[in-house]
Design an enzyme around this catalytic site. Sequence first.
Site, mmCIF file in Angstrom:
data_model
loop_
_atom_site.group_PDB
_atom_site.id
_atom_site.type_symbol
_atom_site.label_atom_id
_atom_site.label_comp_id
_atom_site.label_asym_id
_atom_site.label_seq_id
_atom_site.Cartn_x
_atom_site.Cartn_y
_atom_site.Cartn_z
ATOM 1 N N LYS A 1 36.836 11.470 -55.929
ATOM 2 C CA LYS A 1 37.589 10.302 -56.413
ATOM 3 C C LYS A 1 37.676 10.283 -57.936
ATOM 4 O O LYS A 1 38.284 9.389 -58.502
ATOM 5 C CB LYS A 1 36.943 9.007 -55.907
ATOM 6 C CG LYS A 1 37.272 8.718 -54.451
ATOM 7 C CD LYS A 1 37.051 7.257 -54.097
ATOM 8 C CE LYS A 1 37.529 6.968 -52.691
ATOM 9 N NZ LYS A 1 37.146 5.630 -52.226
ATOM 10 N N SER B 1 38.988 -2.516 -58.965
ATOM 11 C CA SER B 1 38.403 -1.630 -59.983
ATOM 12 C C SER B 1 39.503 -0.769 -60.610
ATOM 13 O O SER B 1 39.484 -0.494 -61.806
ATOM 14 C CB SER B 1 37.346 -0.718 -59.353
ATOM 15 O OG SER B 1 36.310 -1.487 -58.807
ATOM 16 N N ARG C 1 41.022 -8.340 -49.692
ATOM 17 C CA ARG C 1 41.777 -9.141 -50.662
ATOM 18 C C ARG C 1 43.094 -9.635 -50.091
ATOM 19 O O ARG C 1 43.499 -10.752 -50.316
ATOM 20 C CB ARG C 1 42.063 -8.312 -51.924
ATOM 21 C CG ARG C 1 40.883 -8.204 -52.835
ATOM 22 C CD ARG C 1 41.104 -7.133 -53.832
ATOM 23 N NE ARG C 1 41.360 -5.891 -53.128
ATOM 24 C CZ ARG C 1 41.240 -4.700 -53.657
ATOM 25 N NH1 ARG C 1 40.910 -4.559 -54.898
ATOM 26 N NH2 ARG C 1 41.479 -3.617 -52.942
ATOM 27 N N HIS D 1 33.699 -8.148 -56.387
ATOM 28 C CA HIS D 1 32.533 -7.631 -55.647
ATOM 29 C C HIS D 1 31.382 -8.640 -55.696
ATOM 30 O O HIS D 1 30.721 -8.900 -54.692
ATOM 31 C CB HIS D 1 32.020 -6.325 -56.283
ATOM 32 C CG HIS D 1 32.982 -5.176 -56.239
ATOM 33 N ND1 HIS D 1 33.360 -4.473 -57.364
ATOM 34 C CD2 HIS D 1 33.637 -4.600 -55.196
ATOM 35 C CE1 HIS D 1 34.195 -3.509 -57.013
ATOM 36 N NE2 HIS D 1 34.388 -3.557 -55.716
HETATM 37 O O1 PNS Z 1 35.266 0.994 -52.857
HETATM 38 P P1 PNS Z 1 35.908 2.007 -51.955
HETATM 39 O O2 PNS Z 1 36.247 3.260 -52.732
HETATM 40 O O3 PNS Z 1 37.080 1.453 -51.212
HETATM 41 O O4 PNS Z 1 34.785 2.388 -50.860
HETATM 42 C C1 PNS Z 1 35.048 3.341 -49.858
HETATM 43 C C2 PNS Z 1 33.735 3.796 -49.217
HETATM 44 C C3 PNS Z 1 32.793 4.347 -50.247
HETATM 45 C C4 PNS Z 1 33.088 2.633 -48.504
HETATM 46 C C5 PNS Z 1 34.108 4.897 -48.173
HETATM 47 O O5 PNS Z 1 34.880 5.873 -48.790
HETATM 48 C C6 PNS Z 1 32.881 5.537 -47.545
HETATM 49 O O6 PNS Z 1 32.238 4.945 -46.717
HETATM 50 N N1 PNS Z 1 32.565 6.765 -47.996
HETATM 51 C C7 PNS Z 1 31.430 7.505 -47.483
HETATM 52 C C8 PNS Z 1 31.900 8.685 -46.628
HETATM 53 C C9 PNS Z 1 32.187 8.236 -45.214
HETATM 54 O O7 PNS Z 1 31.326 7.776 -44.488
HETATM 55 N N2 PNS Z 1 33.467 8.358 -44.811
HETATM 56 C C10 PNS Z 1 33.888 7.976 -43.483
HETATM 57 C C11 PNS Z 1 34.333 6.508 -43.437
HETATM 58 S S1 PNS Z 1 35.926 6.475 -42.802
#
Ligand code: PNS
Length: 183
Positions: A53, A140, A102, A29
């Site tokens: 999560k 992570s 990645r 990150h």
């Molecule tokens: O690090 P991650 O867990 O891959 O991040 C995922 C994240 C937090 C970017 C994604 O789950 C997100 O944007 N969550 C907020 C809810 C949302 O807007 N969902 C619709 C996007 S498809």
Amino acid sequence: MVKMKKGEDKNMGKVAIYPGSFDPMTYGHIDIVERALEIFDKVIIAIAENEEKRPLFSVEERLQMVRAFFEDTPKVIADSFKGLLVEYVAKTNAIVILRGLRATSDFEYEFHMASMNRSLNTHLDTLFMMTSKDYFFVSSRTIKEVARLGGGVEGLVPDLVVRRLKEKFKLPVTKKKQIRWDD
Ligand code: PNS
């Protein structure tokens, strides 16, 4: 008067939002943030509050680790958000969502997410940066698994995160042990 485009304002300049779980933040990150700072004036690390999560670290703990790491980098702001990312982005001055890629295995998930976000807000783009070769295997999830099982994660996450992981998993604070075939 100079008309400012969205994402530019005289105080903030060009802003990118880097959303994620950051549970915990890794050097993968950090590498993305540091490279993004070559392009943007500000990067907002936006930690999603998603209890579904079942995160290891609370949002406050994650924020604290990010803020501690970037305390001397005023161009990086750490924040958290609940609900839809596009709604959070709309409240900021950001021009893009930033995400790291990645490997090809990340692509499908990221493609769906970027497409959904763009259908929710047609003005919003997602910018992908390839993770540096040193961190393409770091996530992570694997960091937590290795740390929980007592493996060394030094060099893959900041020292502060190593300490927090050891506290969480009630492990002694020792130096990384390299496992060799003849051990
Ligand atoms: O690090 P991650 O867990 O891959 O991040 C995922 C994240 C937090 C970017 C994604 O789950 C997100 O944007 N969550 C907020 C809810 C949302 O807007 N969902 C619709 C996007 S498809």
